[in-house]
Design a protein around this motif. Structure first.
Motif, PDB file in Angstrom:
ATOM      1  N   MET A   1     -24.022  -2.033  -8.125  1.00 50.21           N
ATOM      2  CA  MET A   1     -25.084  -3.023  -7.977  1.00 50.21           C
ATOM      3  C   MET A   1     -24.523  -4.436  -7.859  1.00 50.21           C
ATOM      4  O   MET A   1     -24.987  -5.239  -7.042  1.00 50.21           O
ATOM      5  CB  MET A   1     -26.043  -2.933  -9.162  1.00 50.21           C
ATOM      6  N   SER A   2     -23.524  -4.760  -8.684  1.00 50.84           N
ATOM      7  CA  SER A   2     -22.928  -6.103  -8.649  1.00 50.84           C
ATOM      8  C   SER A   2     -22.350  -6.397  -7.273  1.00 50.84           C
ATOM      9  O   SER A   2     -22.463  -7.521  -6.761  1.00 50.84           O
ATOM     10  CB  SER A   2     -21.833  -6.220  -9.711  1.00 50.84           C
ATOM     11  N   HIS A   3     -21.746  -5.395  -6.686  1.00 49.03           N
ATOM     12  CA  HIS A   3     -21.194  -5.565  -5.339  1.00 49.03           C
ATOM     13  C   HIS A   3     -22.304  -5.720  -4.306  1.00 49.03           C
ATOM     14  O   HIS A   3     -22.277  -6.627  -3.462  1.00 49.03           O
ATOM     15  CB  HIS A   3     -20.311  -4.362  -4.983  1.00 49.03           C
ATOM     16  N   ASN A   4     -23.305  -4.848  -4.361  1.00 52.43           N
ATOM     17  CA  ASN A   4     -24.355  -4.841  -3.344  1.00 52.43           C
ATOM     18  C   ASN A   4     -25.315  -6.013  -3.473  1.00 52.43           C
ATOM     19  O   ASN A   4     -25.967  -6.398  -2.488  1.00 52.43           O
ATOM     20  CB  ASN A   4     -25.131  -3.528  -3.398  1.00 52.43           C
ATOM     21  N   ASP A   5     -25.435  -6.597  -4.670  1.00 51.64           N
ATOM     22  CA  ASP A   5     -26.317  -7.753  -4.843  1.00 51.64           C
ATOM     23  C   ASP A   5     -25.808  -8.977  -4.084  1.00 51.64           C
ATOM     24  O   ASP A   5     -26.559  -9.935  -3.857  1.00 51.64           O
ATOM     25  CB  ASP A   5     -26.460  -8.101  -6.331  1.00 51.64           C
TER      26      ASP A   5
ATOM     27  N   SER B   1     -29.024  -1.588  -5.315  1.00 52.35           N
ATOM     28  CA  SER B   1     -28.893  -2.932  -5.875  1.00 52.35           C
ATOM     29  C   SER B   1     -29.784  -3.059  -7.103  1.00 52.35           C
ATOM     30  O   SER B   1     -30.438  -2.104  -7.511  1.00 52.35           O
ATOM     31  CB  SER B   1     -29.291  -3.972  -4.830  1.00 52.35           C
ATOM     32  N   SER B   2     -29.812  -4.249  -7.663  1.00 53.46           N
ATOM     33  CA  SER B   2     -30.663  -4.478  -8.832  1.00 53.46           C
ATOM     34  C   SER B   2     -32.143  -4.358  -8.481  1.00 53.46           C
ATOM     35  O   SER B   2     -32.981  -4.188  -9.375  1.00 53.46           O
ATOM     36  CB  SER B   2     -30.380  -5.863  -9.431  1.00 53.46           C
ATOM     37  N   LEU B   3     -32.470  -4.430  -7.191  1.00 44.82           N
ATOM     38  CA  LEU B   3     -33.865  -4.308  -6.754  1.00 44.82           C
ATOM     39  C   LEU B   3     -34.268  -2.861  -6.474  1.00 44.82           C
ATOM     40  O   LEU B   3     -35.461  -2.558  -6.401  1.00 44.82           O
ATOM     41  CB  LEU B   3     -34.105  -5.146  -5.496  1.00 44.82           C
ATOM     42  N   THR B   4     -33.298  -1.975  -6.285  1.00 44.45           N
ATOM     43  CA  THR B   4     -33.614  -0.590  -5.911  1.00 44.45           C
ATOM     44  C   THR B   4     -33.187   0.457  -6.933  1.00 44.45           C
ATOM     45  O   THR B   4     -33.702   1.569  -6.924  1.00 44.45           O
ATOM     46  CB  THR B   4     -32.945  -0.229  -4.567  1.00 44.45           C
TER      47      THR B   4
END
Length: 258
Positions: free
Chosen positions: A28-32, A92-95
């Protein structure tokens, strides 16, 4: 350092939750950092990041649904399947939270003899049951109804989780990159006939795994849902208990943001 059993089916579920949460948080940290494009939006996207960590979210699900270890681990396999079929999709943090509760709902019904109603899964996940029903159907379509994978594949995900853990606090003695010592009496009997790696779909042949570092994505021959599967999951979505179990005074930190 903490020694873990060689067989994924024997690992303590609390340790597995730590391993999975660590992997997902790093992903998530990477994809955010990736800009969100309008064409990248999916039903799994929240308007804002839920106010609960992935670790606490997984612990909440384990506490109130008694989810089995295989259902947690196969979520990683589902991530790779969906990312291969939806190149613009990122965890991500949204998904992530919506993806997790949809994955647990689907895998529990597909792999386990006992499971909860959508009403309970929705309450634990912090979303409405109507929304979960939509996510469940979307999830099944995106994984092309491929609910099963082999034990060897799950074992490889498990070993990779331990190998790449950010703190290095876990280790598996005598583990191999795939396979490993597999117990014949695991909680969930995985499909080892129809799901053996065969000729991959052409558009997935050269894709690499999102989770299995430097490993090719293992895919299966396309198999559409049977009439029985469609009827079963439609029934599951509509199933209501006469007295719905109540989550005992647990706050719902996601309901407003998811």
């Amino acid at each position: 350092m903490e020694e873990l059993p060689a067989d994924f089916a024997e690992v303590n579920i609390d340790s597995l939750v730590l391993l999975i949460a660590d992997m997902l948080e790093r992903l998530m940290s990477h994809n955010d950092l990736i800009p969100l494009l309008p064409e990248s939006l999916t039903r799994f996207h929240s308007r804002s990041a839920p106010g609960i960590t992935v670790l606490d979210y997984l612990r909440r699900i384990v506490r109130f649904t008694n989810v089995e270890t295989s259902c947690l681990l196969i979520a990683l396999y589902y991530i790779d399947q969906i990312c291969a079929r939806m190149p613009l999709f990122t965890l991500s943090s949204l998904t992530c939270h919506r993806f997790i509760i949809a994955s647990i709902t689907v895998s529990s019904k597909g792999l386990c003899d006992t499971f909860c109603t959508n009403s309970l899964y929705a309450k634990v996940g912090g979303i409405s049951v109507t929304e979960l029903n939509v996510l469940e159907r979307e999830f099944l379509e995106k994984i092309d109804w491929r609910l099963m994978c082999t034990r060897d594949v799950l074992q490889e995900y498990y070993v990779n989780l331990v190998r790449t853990h950010s703190t290095g606090q876990f280790f598996v003695v005598g583990a191999h990159s795939s396979g490993g010592s597999i117990s014949s009496d695991s909680d969930v009997e995985m499909d080892t006939t129809q799901s053996r790696p065969t000729t991959p779909d052409a558009h997935l042949r050269n894709r690499t795994s999102t989770i299995l570092i430097d490993s090719p994505l293992v895919t299966e021959v396309s198999r559409r849902p049977t009439i029985e599967q469609n009827m079963a999951f439609s029934s599951f979505a509509a199933l209501q208990q006469s007295q719905d179990p109540t989550v005992e005074n647990e706050p719902d930190p996601n309901r407003r943001t998811m």
